[in-house]
Design an enzyme around this catalytic site. Structure first.
Site, PDB file in Angstrom:
ATOM      1  N   CYS A 137       0.724  -1.213   0.015  1.00 33.77           N
ATOM      2  CA  CYS A 137      -0.133  -0.027   0.048  1.00 33.77           C
ATOM      3  C   CYS A 137       0.667   1.205  -0.104  1.00 33.77           C
ATOM      4  O   CYS A 137       1.399   1.653   1.067  1.00 33.77           O
ATOM      5  CB  CYS A 137      -0.846   0.089   1.395  1.00 33.77           C
ATOM      6  N   CYS A 140      -0.574   4.238   2.121  1.00 33.34           N
ATOM      7  CA  CYS A 140      -0.294   3.893   3.592  1.00 33.34           C
ATOM      8  C   CYS A 140       1.347   4.191   3.868  1.00 33.34           C
ATOM      9  O   CYS A 140       1.342   4.798   5.006  1.00 33.34           O
ATOM     10  CB  CYS A 140      -0.547   2.618   4.068  1.00 33.34           C
ATOM     11  N   ASP A 141       2.163   3.901   3.238  1.00 35.35           N
ATOM     12  CA  ASP A 141       3.706   3.692   3.644  1.00 35.35           C
ATOM     13  C   ASP A 141       4.687   4.429   2.883  1.00 35.35           C
ATOM     14  O   ASP A 141       5.505   4.607   3.187  1.00 35.35           O
ATOM     15  CB  ASP A 141       4.085   2.095   3.529  1.00 35.35           C
TER      16      ASP A 141
END
Ligand code: NDP
Length: 314
Positions: A137, A140-141
């Site tokens: 992701c 997200c990261d």
């Protein structure tokens, strides 16, 4: 009401399902969450979440899910930690949910929020470094890879989108595609956007042999898909898998309509083709796939289900 009978059963215990449960329980609907044998959904696989509103310093994924679950419990949501195996509609219009242990639960309405699972390569080195530089992701990261070189694996629209997004942070983004230029699955427009980005370098006709590093990613070893060539990208510190997601819909494919790639078809916000079955989160959404959009859709499904239940009592 019998002990296995509920007003509503929510299948899936990620942000969509738990938000739905908070709403239905607060509306005094007797609610069961069939949360699966790995509760919490994809967020329990991530570390810091910086983009869920309300946490100015970020929150870690498992902690966020524990808090959401506690919040649902506070309003008397019940939980069973097992997977649902089948959903069927009875002659009287109510639903029966059977778990993989063979237990039966009954309800007048159902919300399906079983999410989607990222596909992984299945390499031992990849699994060992998940959360330590290997992610599925970018949204997200990606933030954690400022001024670092990263690699995105895949040649579809997800790979193009994630790679383009990652250029906001990373100093360099490799796209590793196992096919040749001109054979990628990505749409022309997204491919062109990635090709035009000076930070992106395509590596065609290569697949991942090994993710290097012990405690964190320290390079990527690639194998040619056309010759016997092996090569290493030593500067890579982050590896993002973008080889597709699989919606968790196998157990409902005989009752609700799915789209051609296996996601549940939605109409009128959260409705499925079956009266009384609603849907929320990634199981019906391959576009946004965010915790906050899943939670928002969970709220919508709960309100739609509540309205449906009220209509039954008229
Ligand atoms: P796709 O199935 O379209 O693409 C998957 C890619 O991963 C392919 O290039 C495939 O290669 C590659 N791949 C699969 N397995 C492996 C493996 N083991 N090793 C290396 N490479 C592998 O999935 P996406 O997630 O990209 O897209 C899913 C759907 O969502 C599509 O319909 C897409 O258009 C849509 N989407 C739309 C977006 C948008 O419009 N903004 C953004 C993201 C997705 P190969 O071709 O060799 O099989």
């Amino acid at each position: 009401m019998e002990s296995n009978t509920y007003d509503i059963i929510i299948i899936g215990g990620g942000p969509a399902g738990l938000t739905a449960a908070i709403y239905t329980s607060r509306a005094f609907l007797k609610t069961l969450v069939v949360e699966g044998d790995a509760p919490g959904g994809q967020l329990v696989l991530t570390t810091d979440i910086d983009n869920f509103p309300g946490f100015s310093q970020g929150i870690n994924g498992p902690e966020l899910m524990i808090e959401m679950r506690k919040q649902a419990e506070r309003f008397d949501t019940s939980f069973v930690s097992i997977n649902a195996e089948q959903v069927s509609k009875k002659d009287d219009g109510s639903f029966e949910v059977r778990t993989t242990a063979g237990d039966l639960y009954l309800a007048k309405a159902v919300i399906i929020s079983t999410g989607a699972s990222a596909k992984w390569l299945g390499l031992e080195s990849e699994q060992k470094l998940r959360g330590k530089g290997v992610s599925a992701c970018a949204t997200c990261d990606g933030f954690f890879f400022q001024n670092k070189a990263v690699a995105v694996i895949g040649g579809g629209d997800s790979a193009m989108e994630e790679a383009t997004f990652l250029t906001k942070f990373a100093s360099k983004v490799y796209i590793i595609a196992r096919k040749d230029k001109g054979e990628l699955k990505a749409s022309k427009i997204m491919l062109k956007r990635a090709e035009d980005n000076p930070k992106i370098e395509f590596v065609y006709n290569f697949e991942v042999k090994n993710v290097l590093g012990t405690d964190k990613v320290a390079g990527l070893e690639l194998r040619s898909t056309v010759t016997s060539e092996i090569k290493t990208l030593p500067d890579v510190e982050g590896v993002f898998l973008a080889i597709g997601h699989k919606p968790n819909t196998d157990f409902v494919k005989d009752i609700v309509e799915l789209d051609p790639i296996g996601y549940i078809k939605v109409s009128n916000n959260t409705k499925t083709n079956v009266d009384g079955i609603f849907v929320a989160g990634d199981v019906a959404d391959h576009r946004y796939r965010q915790a906050v959009t899943a939670a928002g859709m969970g709220c919508m499904a709960a309100l739609d289900a509540e309205k449906y239940l009220n209509s039954l009592n008229k």
